[in-house]
Design a protein around this motif. Structure first.
Motif, PDB file in Angstrom:
ATOM      1  N   SER A 108       0.823  -1.209   0.000  1.00  0.00           N
ATOM      2  CA  SER A 108       0.000   0.000   0.000  1.00  0.00           C
ATOM      3  C   SER A 108       0.855   1.257   0.000  1.00  0.00           C
ATOM      4  O   SER A 108       0.565   2.233  -0.706  1.00  0.00           O
ATOM      5  CB  SER A 108      -0.930   0.006   1.222  1.00  0.00           C
ATOM      6  OG  SER A 108      -1.805  -1.098   1.190  1.00  0.00           O
ATOM      7  N   THR A 109       1.931   1.238   0.785  1.00  0.00           N
ATOM      8  CA  THR A 109       2.837   2.391   0.828  1.00  0.00           C
ATOM      9  C   THR A 109       3.444   2.646  -0.541  1.00  0.00           C
ATOM     10  O   THR A 109       3.560   3.798  -0.990  1.00  0.00           O
ATOM     11  CB  THR A 109       3.953   2.144   1.859  1.00  0.00           C
ATOM     12  OG1 THR A 109       3.360   1.930   3.141  1.00  0.00           O
ATOM     13  CG2 THR A 109       4.896   3.332   1.932  1.00  0.00           C
ATOM     14  N   THR A 110       3.818   1.575  -1.228  1.00  0.00           N
ATOM     15  CA  THR A 110       4.412   1.695  -2.558  1.00  0.00           C
ATOM     16  C   THR A 110       3.420   2.294  -3.547  1.00  0.00           C
ATOM     17  O   THR A 110       3.758   3.206  -4.311  1.00  0.00           O
ATOM     18  CB  THR A 110       4.886   0.321  -3.043  1.00  0.00           C
ATOM     19  OG1 THR A 110       5.817  -0.213  -2.106  1.00  0.00           O
ATOM     20  CG2 THR A 110       5.541   0.420  -4.405  1.00  0.00           C
ATOM     21  N   ALA A 111       2.191   1.790  -3.546  1.00  0.00           N
ATOM     22  CA  ALA A 111       1.174   2.328  -4.451  1.00  0.00           C
ATOM     23  C   ALA A 111       0.899   3.797  -4.154  1.00  0.00           C
ATOM     24  O   ALA A 111       0.714   4.615  -5.065  1.00  0.00           O
ATOM     25  CB  ALA A 111      -0.112   1.514  -4.334  1.00  0.00           C
ATOM     26  N   ASP A 112       0.894   4.157  -2.868  1.00  0.00           N
ATOM     27  CA  ASP A 112       0.579   5.528  -2.469  1.00  0.00           C
ATOM     28  C   ASP A 112       1.624   6.536  -2.937  1.00  0.00           C
ATOM     29  O   ASP A 112       1.302   7.713  -3.137  1.00  0.00           O
ATOM     30  CB  ASP A 112       0.437   5.623  -0.947  1.00  0.00           C
ATOM     31  CG  ASP A 112      -0.873   5.039  -0.446  1.00  0.00           C
ATOM     32  OD1 ASP A 112      -1.768   4.823  -1.287  1.00  0.00           O
ATOM     33  OD2 ASP A 112      -0.995   4.796   0.759  1.00  0.00           O
ATOM     34  N   VAL A 113       2.876   6.101  -3.110  1.00  0.00           N
ATOM     35  CA  VAL A 113       3.914   7.035  -3.554  1.00  0.00           C
ATOM     36  C   VAL A 113       3.535   7.632  -4.906  1.00  0.00           C
ATOM     37  O   VAL A 113       3.637   8.849  -5.124  1.00  0.00           O
ATOM     38  CB  VAL A 113       5.282   6.328  -3.632  1.00  0.00           C
ATOM     39  CG1 VAL A 113       6.332   7.246  -4.278  1.00  0.00           C
ATOM     40  CG2 VAL A 113       5.757   5.930  -2.237  1.00  0.00           C
ATOM     41  N   GLY A 114       3.075   6.782  -5.828  1.00  0.00           N
ATOM     42  CA  GLY A 114       2.650   7.286  -7.131  1.00  0.00           C
ATOM     43  C   GLY A 114       1.315   7.995  -7.080  1.00  0.00           C
ATOM     44  O   GLY A 114       1.114   9.037  -7.722  1.00  0.00           O
ATOM     45  N   MET A 115       0.388   7.474  -6.293  1.00  0.00           N
ATOM     46  CA  MET A 115      -0.951   8.048  -6.265  1.00  0.00           C
ATOM     47  C   MET A 115      -0.987   9.422  -5.589  1.00  0.00           C
ATOM     48  O   MET A 115      -1.791  10.273  -5.940  1.00  0.00           O
ATOM     49  CB  MET A 115      -1.917   7.090  -5.570  1.00  0.00           C
ATOM     50  CG  MET A 115      -2.183   5.805  -6.342  1.00  0.00           C
ATOM     51  SD  MET A 115      -2.904   6.096  -7.995  1.00  0.00           S
ATOM     52  CE  MET A 115      -1.492   5.731  -9.056  1.00  0.00           C
ATOM     53  N   ARG A 116      -0.090   9.657  -4.619  1.00  0.00           N
ATOM     54  CA  ARG A 116      -0.026  10.993  -4.005  1.00  0.00           C
ATOM     55  C   ARG A 116       0.367  12.043  -5.027  1.00  0.00           C
ATOM     56  O   ARG A 116      -0.126  13.177  -5.003  1.00  0.00           O
ATOM     57  CB  ARG A 116       0.954  10.989  -2.832  1.00  0.00           C
ATOM     58  CG  ARG A 116       0.354  10.501  -1.529  1.00  0.00           C
ATOM     59  CD  ARG A 116       1.197  10.924  -0.337  1.00  0.00           C
ATOM     60  NE  ARG A 116       2.557  10.396  -0.420  1.00  0.00           N
ATOM     61  CZ  ARG A 116       2.932   9.227   0.084  1.00  0.00           C
ATOM     62  NH1 ARG A 116       2.044   8.449   0.695  1.00  0.00           N
ATOM     63  NH2 ARG A 116       4.174   8.812  -0.015  1.00  0.00           N
ATOM     64  N   LEU A 117       1.268  11.681  -5.929  1.00  0.00           N
ATOM     65  CA  LEU A 117       1.631  12.607  -7.002  1.00  0.00           C
ATOM     66  C   LEU A 117       0.456  12.804  -7.964  1.00  0.00           C
ATOM     67  O   LEU A 117       0.169  13.926  -8.392  1.00  0.00           O
ATOM     68  CB  LEU A 117       2.845  12.080  -7.761  1.00  0.00           C
ATOM     69  CG  LEU A 117       4.157  12.003  -6.973  1.00  0.00           C
ATOM     70  CD1 LEU A 117       5.243  11.341  -7.833  1.00  0.00           C
ATOM     71  CD2 LEU A 117       4.608  13.369  -6.521  1.00  0.00           C
ATOM     72  N   LEU A 118      -0.222  11.710  -8.299  1.00  0.00           N
ATOM     73  CA  LEU A 118      -1.331  11.795  -9.240  1.00  0.00           C
ATOM     74  C   LEU A 118      -2.460  12.665  -8.701  1.00  0.00           C
ATOM     75  O   LEU A 118      -3.113  13.391  -9.459  1.00  0.00           O
ATOM     76  CB  LEU A 118      -1.859  10.387  -9.549  1.00  0.00           C
ATOM     77  CG  LEU A 118      -3.018  10.300 -10.540  1.00  0.00           C
ATOM     78  CD1 LEU A 118      -2.644  10.904 -11.890  1.00  0.00           C
ATOM     79  CD2 LEU A 118      -3.470   8.853 -10.708  1.00  0.00           C
ATOM     80  N   ARG A 119      -2.698  12.622  -7.398  1.00  0.00           N
ATOM     81  CA  ARG A 119      -3.781  13.430  -6.807  1.00  0.00           C
ATOM     82  C   ARG A 119      -3.524  14.924  -6.933  1.00  0.00           C
ATOM     83  O   ARG A 119      -4.440  15.731  -6.755  1.00  0.00           O
ATOM     84  CB  ARG A 119      -3.984  13.037  -5.348  1.00  0.00           C
ATOM     85  CG  ARG A 119      -4.570  11.640  -5.168  1.00  0.00           C
ATOM     86  CD  ARG A 119      -4.820  11.289  -3.709  1.00  0.00           C
ATOM     87  NE  ARG A 119      -5.179   9.879  -3.544  1.00  0.00           N
ATOM     88  CZ  ARG A 119      -6.406   9.399  -3.706  1.00  0.00           C
ATOM     89  NH1 ARG A 119      -7.400  10.224  -4.023  1.00  0.00           N
ATOM     90  NH2 ARG A 119      -6.643   8.106  -3.542  1.00  0.00           N
TER      91      ARG A 119
END
Length: 214
Positions: free
Chosen positions: A66-77
């Protein structure tokens, strides 16, 4: 800002524990979410759109899924106009989210195109997908293929007509969940052939305090 955004993203994520290949595909999901249906590869008889169904697979706590996925998704948001779907999904809520996301996008050429695009982030694939719900599985298969329109008829809600639907998914799960919940129908019905499964069984390195490393 970067001639190769993925390489820039991998450099940005280098102080985390997850294997590099896992971060690569987290970056792919972020790029896809930013591009949406405004970019495609023309194949003559059809178009390839940059939507992905990406599943990060690993035992609990090993590669920090989850932490790994969030690294990219925080940028996308942070990207204006990007829309996210619900974390827990039924086929009805997915159709509703797509219907609500409809917009007209302007391409660099000045052309105006319809687009109903969402990215779904799921920390637990079991919340996103009920493998026993064939309607949901069939819906995802159909949406991945990038049809120009999608129509769903229900007795209670009437008709939902969605123009240019587009769904991008990044989800996290474990090998035991896949072994216990993925039926033969999901393989033979074409769902798994549309997915990218990224497996990690050990971290690349151990980083107790990433902020100090950065």
């Amino acid at each position: 800002n970067y001639p190769d955004w993925l390489n820039g993203f991998l450099n940005y994520a280098q102080y985390s524990e997850a294997p590099k290949r896992v971060f690569f595909w987290a970056g792919v999901s972020a790029i896809a979410g930013a591009l949406r249906r405004r970019t495609w590869i023309e194949m003559g008889y059809f178009k390839w759109y940059p939507n992905f169904f990406i599943f990060i697979v690993g035992d609990p706590g090993v590669i920090k899924k989850s932490t790994t996925a969030d690294v990219g998704m925080r940028l996308l948001r942070k990207v204006p106009g990007v829309k996210f779907g619900p974390d827990a999904v039924t086929w009805q809520s997915l159709v509703t989210s797509l219907a609500e996301s409809g917009e007209v996008a302007t391409l660099p050429t000045g052309e105006m195109v319809d687009m109903s695009a969402i990215t779904i982030v799921s920390r637990e694939a079991g919340n996103l997908l009920n493998p026993q719900d064939r309607e949901m599985v069939d819906l995802l298969v159909s949406l991945w293929d990038g049809a120009d329109t999608f129509e769903k008829r229900t007795k209670m809600s009437g008709n939902d007509l969605i123009k240019a639907p587009w769904v991008n998914i990044i989800a996290c799960t474990t090998p035991s969940w896949i072994a216990g919940h993925v039926p033969e129908y999901m393989v033979g019905g074409g769902f798994t052939s549309r997915c990218v499964f990224i497996y990690g069984d050990k971290p690349d390195k151990l980083v107790a305090y990433p902020a100090e490393m950065i």
